[in-house]
Design an enzyme around this catalytic site. Structure first.
Site, PDB file in Angstrom:
ATOM      1  N   CYS A 133       0.864  -1.205   0.044  1.00 17.55           N
ATOM      2  CA  CYS A 133       0.015   0.000   0.029  1.00 17.55           C
ATOM      3  C   CYS A 133       0.940   1.245  -0.076  1.00 17.55           C
ATOM      4  CB  CYS A 133      -0.841  -0.071   1.373  1.00 17.55           C
ATOM      5  SG  CYS A 133      -2.417   1.029   1.003  1.00 17.55           S
ATOM      6  N   ASP A 202      -3.346   1.254  10.101  1.00 18.14           N
ATOM      7  CA  ASP A 202      -4.513   2.265  10.257  1.00 18.14           C
ATOM      8  C   ASP A 202      -5.026   2.208  11.715  1.00 18.14           C
ATOM      9  OD1 ASP A 202      -5.668   2.967   7.485  1.00 18.14           O
ATOM     10  OD2 ASP A 202      -4.537   1.214   7.335  1.00 18.14           O
TER      11      ASP A 202
HETATM   12  P1  RI2 Z   1      -0.171   6.461   6.926  1.00 23.00           P
HETATM   13  C1  RI2 Z   1      -3.875   3.395   4.557  1.00 23.00           C
HETATM   14  O1  RI2 Z   1      -5.203   3.218   4.321  1.00 23.00           O
HETATM   15  C2  RI2 Z   1      -3.083   2.270   4.428  1.00 23.00           C
HETATM   16  O2  RI2 Z   1      -3.301   1.039   4.970  1.00 23.00           O
HETATM   17  C3  RI2 Z   1      -1.727   2.706   4.987  1.00 23.00           C
HETATM   18  O3  RI2 Z   1      -0.949   1.691   5.290  1.00 23.00           O
HETATM   19  C4  RI2 Z   1      -2.284   3.475   6.292  1.00 23.00           C
HETATM   20  O4  RI2 Z   1      -3.449   4.077   5.723  1.00 23.00           O
HETATM   21  C5  RI2 Z   1      -1.253   4.280   6.921  1.00 23.00           C
HETATM   22  O5  RI2 Z   1      -0.933   5.274   6.319  1.00 23.00           O
HETATM   23  P2  RI2 Z   1      -6.216   3.770   3.298  1.00 23.00           P
HETATM   24  O6  RI2 Z   1      -6.664   5.372   3.802  1.00 23.00           O
HETATM   25  O7  RI2 Z   1      -0.850   7.277   7.894  1.00 23.00           O
HETATM   26  O8  RI2 Z   1      -5.391   3.927   1.823  1.00 23.00           O
HETATM   27  O9  RI2 Z   1       1.359   5.688   7.184  1.00 23.00           O
HETATM   28  O10 RI2 Z   1      -7.266   2.883   3.322  1.00 23.00           O
HETATM   29  O11 RI2 Z   1       0.148   7.493   5.680  1.00 23.00           O
END
Ligand code: RI2
Length: 336
Positions: A133, A202
């Site tokens: 991701c 998350d």
């Molecule tokens: P940072 C994202 O969720 C991903 O799962 C990623 O690992 C997590 O948030 C943390 O992101 P989504 O919003 O806070 O893409 O480290 O569903 O940037």
């Protein structure tokens, strides 16, 4: 949330829409945008008395809270800002809320920098890192290691269905890191070339479980089998206080349409092509169900370290940090 709450300014509604549609995404970015939206609410509120002002702020927080259920950075941010709303006049309430939101945003950025420096210590010159991701916390570790002069390479999983791995690949290429982009299905094969798996989170539960983008748990199990350490980069804003009292973290189920277009669906089952363009396919008796969970839970035994701005922790000991930071307090001030 259905319809606008009275007194909630349009900018808050629009931030909420952006979070729901993932135009703003990533747990840290969501928290940052939510704090900013509460500051905007405070700035633009036309409330004439303190009670109305506070009620509007809580309604704004509730609107933001309803957007996505899994990243705890969102309620943690809302709680933090609302707790700083203080004063006997609208002017005082306004200025204290804005100051608190600004402090939150500043602390968030500093925490990520600090976390990055700590995480970078785990990365050696010449290492290859596999990512899943797009996580700004994870990338902060890579950035700090690069700034310390280490050469790194990356194997970037594309991360279906929304392919946020492309965002990671773009960022790493901007930093001149050699990137190998792979399909999610290829991860196990490429683990032989990886020195670390590095992901974000998350939410982190009190038992050290890591809730992150769907596919993280399978990756972690494969990495353990291959002997590749799994490092989770997560600011303390990702620690989920409710899990200290036994609550589980809700896993967001997203639209079927992120997985399957009308055309693709029609190619699978013999039925007239659906016409609706809403989030879900129209109900049919076709026997075809599409499910799209956005996150999964990685048990602590597959995680080697959780890196926060307060240091790195074995997952099983993260609860001590949670108690220190949150006590047992888990109220929802927007429901007052
Ligand atoms: P940072 C994202 O969720 C991903 O799962 C990623 O690992 C997590 O948030 C943390 O992101 P989504 O919003 O806070 O893409 O480290 O569903 O940037």
């Amino acid at each position: 949330m259905d319809g606008a709450e009275p007194g909630v300014v349009p900018a808050v509604e629009s931030t909420a829409d952006d979070i729901t549609a993932m135009r703003i995404r990533g747990a840290a970015a969501i928290a940052d945008a939510a704090a900013e939206a509460l500051a905007t609410q405070a700035e633009r509120s036309t409330a004439e008395n303190p009670a109305t002002f506070e009620q509007e702020l809580r309604a704004a927080a509730a609107t933001l809270y309803e957007t996505r259920p899994t990243a705890v950075s969102l309620p943690n941010a809302l709680r933090y800002v609302l707790r700083g709303m203080d004063g006997d006049t609208v002017a005082d309430l306004r200025s204290s809320t804005i100051a608190r939101a600004e402090r939150f945003q500043r602390d968030l950025a500093q925490a990520q920098d600090r976390l990055g420096e700590i995480g970078a210590h785990r990365l050696q010159d010449g290492d290859t890192v596999m990512t899943h991701c797009h996580s700004t916390d994870a990338l902060a570790c890579l950035e700090a290691a690069l700034e310390a002069g280490k050469d790194l390479e990356a194997i970037v999983k594309e991360t279906r269905p929304r392919k946020q791995g492309h965002i990671t690949a773009r960022q790493l290429r901007e930093w001149d890191v050699p990137v190998t982009l792979i399909a999610d299905n290829a991860a196990r094969r490429y683990l032989d070339r990886a020195d670390h798996v590095l992901v974000g989170a998350d939410s982190i539960a009190a038992d050290g479980s890591v809730i992150n983008k769907i596919g993280t748990s399978g990756l972690a199990v494969n990495a353990r089998e291959r002997g590749v350490p799994v490092m989770v980069a997560a600011q303390t804003i990702k620690l989920h206080p409710d899990t200290m009292t036994g609550h589980t973290v809700e896993i967001e189920m997203r639209s079927e349409r992120e997985l399957l277009s009308n055309e693709e669906r029609a190619a699978i089952i013999d039925e007239p092509e659906p016409t609706g363009d809403g989030d879900e396919f129209s109900a049919t008796d076709s026997g075809l169900t599409v499910e799209n969970p956005a996150f999964d839970v990685t048990p602590p035994r597959y995680v080697d370290a959780i890196v926060t701005e307060r240091g790195q922790f074995p997952p099983e000991s993260i609860v001590t940090l949670m108690r220190e930071l949150f006590g047992e307090l888990t109220d929802d001030p927007w429901n007052d």
